[in-house]
Scaffold this motif. Sequence first.
Motif, short mmCIF file in Angstrom:
data_model
loop_
_atom_site.label_atom_id
_atom_site.label_comp_id
_atom_site.label_asym_id
_atom_site.label_seq_id
_atom_site.Cartn_x
_atom_site.Cartn_y
_atom_site.Cartn_z
N LYS A 1 -31.44 -32.95 67.99
CA LYS A 1 -31.44 -33.99 69.01
C LYS A 1 -30.87 -35.31 68.47
N LEU A 2 -31.18 -35.65 67.22
CA LEU A 2 -30.64 -36.87 66.62
C LEU A 2 -29.13 -36.77 66.48
N THR B 1 -35.65 -31.35 66.30
CA THR B 1 -35.65 -32.82 66.13
C THR B 1 -34.34 -33.29 65.50
N ASN B 2 -33.90 -32.57 64.47
CA ASN B 2 -32.64 -32.93 63.81
C ASN B 2 -31.46 -32.74 64.76
N THR C 1 -28.69 -27.65 70.14
CA THR C 1 -29.98 -28.24 70.53
C THR C 1 -30.74 -27.32 71.48
N TYR D 1 -32.33 -24.32 69.62
CA TYR D 1 -33.59 -24.62 68.95
C TYR D 1 -34.74 -24.75 69.95
N GLU D 2 -34.42 -25.25 71.12
CA GLU D 2 -35.45 -25.33 72.16
C GLU D 2 -35.91 -23.92 72.56
N GLN E 1 -39.24 -26.52 65.48
CA GLN E 1 -39.46 -27.88 65.98
C GLN E 1 -38.73 -28.90 65.12
N ALA E 2 -38.75 -28.70 63.78
CA ALA E 2 -38.03 -29.62 62.89
C ALA E 2 -36.51 -29.53 63.14
N GLN E 3 -36.00 -28.32 63.30
CA GLN E 3 -34.58 -28.15 63.57
C GLN E 3 -34.19 -28.77 64.91
#
Length: 396
Positions: free
Chosen positions: A127-128, A124-125, A154, A157-158, A120-122
């Motif tokens: 997506k930014l 988020t990064n 992205t 990671y999803e 989840q952290a990866q």
Amino acid sequence: MTKKKSIFVWLCLIVLVIGLVFFFWIRNRNSHNIPVHAENATAVQVAMASQTDVPTILSALGTVTASQTISVTSLISGHLEQIYFKEGQYVQKGQLLAKIDTRPYEATLQQYQGQLAESQAQLTNAKLTLARYQRLYAQDSIAKQDLDTQTATTAQYEGAIQSAKGQIASAKLNIEYGRIVAPISGYIGIRNVDIGNLVTSSTTNIATITQTKPIAVTFSVPQTRLDEVVQPIRNGGKLIVKAYDQQGKTVLAQGEVGVISNEIDSTTGTVKLKAIFNNDDNKLFPNQFVNVKLQTGNLNNAIVVPTAAVQAGTSGQYVFVIDQTSTAHKVMVKTGPQTEDGKTVISSGLTAGQKVVTTGVDSLGNGSKVKIVKAKQVDLSVLDAASNKKSGHGPR
């Protein structure tokens, strides 16, 4: 003694002798006047042919089978931590039976939860970074290839998050499987494993549960009687079945036919049926042998006689009928089903009200003279006294 007195004495003696001879002659003649048929009459017991409604019964040998038999096994491997049932007790559906050590699965769950947090952290990064690349690409500051690479990262990671969630759900399910519950209500059998033993997935049978309420009895009927069974059921009717003990005297339970097999057994020429019983009083037990009586209909106003009156000969079945002159006549008959109270249906050959011989048949022939007697009543007090005397106990 004078001559006159001597003559008188002799005359008296002669009269006495003549009187005695006459007496014995009369007595002997009376004894010979007894009718010959009365001396040779055979003592028999009789019963009256009666008319009544008789249920049509099919008899068979049946086997009691549980409605469901479930082997209690574990869906995970682990050490048996606790047992919550007693052997032979009745358990309810959903009742906790045993507990497997689930600490390894709990540790795995924590591992998958950590992987989920990391993914989840990866994500988020990623997506930014993707949003920044999209702005730069719009300004023509980066290549299209860089934007595509970040978009794929992205999505990766999803996917990792979805995988972690699935692994967490699987780990939670394994932990839940550590609580073994009863899948059905019924009596649980003998335990096959003790606390502390290793239980393997789907191979270790902890115990067996049999559902006995309701319970079933399977039995077979001849294919020649199949119409009597199939037609009433297919027309929406119910066929009553009674299960008796091995002696065939005591009724254990009453139920009805629930299932008819879809084929005839070619080796025996029979059709298998299954009857369902509520078994609320637990008189039927799995694998128990019982005598089954299936009622398929009724014979209205049937002629019945005691079964003991029906004899079998080379030319068929017959009974001895007694007429008003106490003469026995051999009458050929055709028989039907037997009743539960020891009588046999006579399809032809008799009418209601005729007397038939039930005891003493072996000594009779066609035209024999009979003497009707009644069964002697036994005084139970005499039997008790004789029994006490034999055992050495006197009256108290």
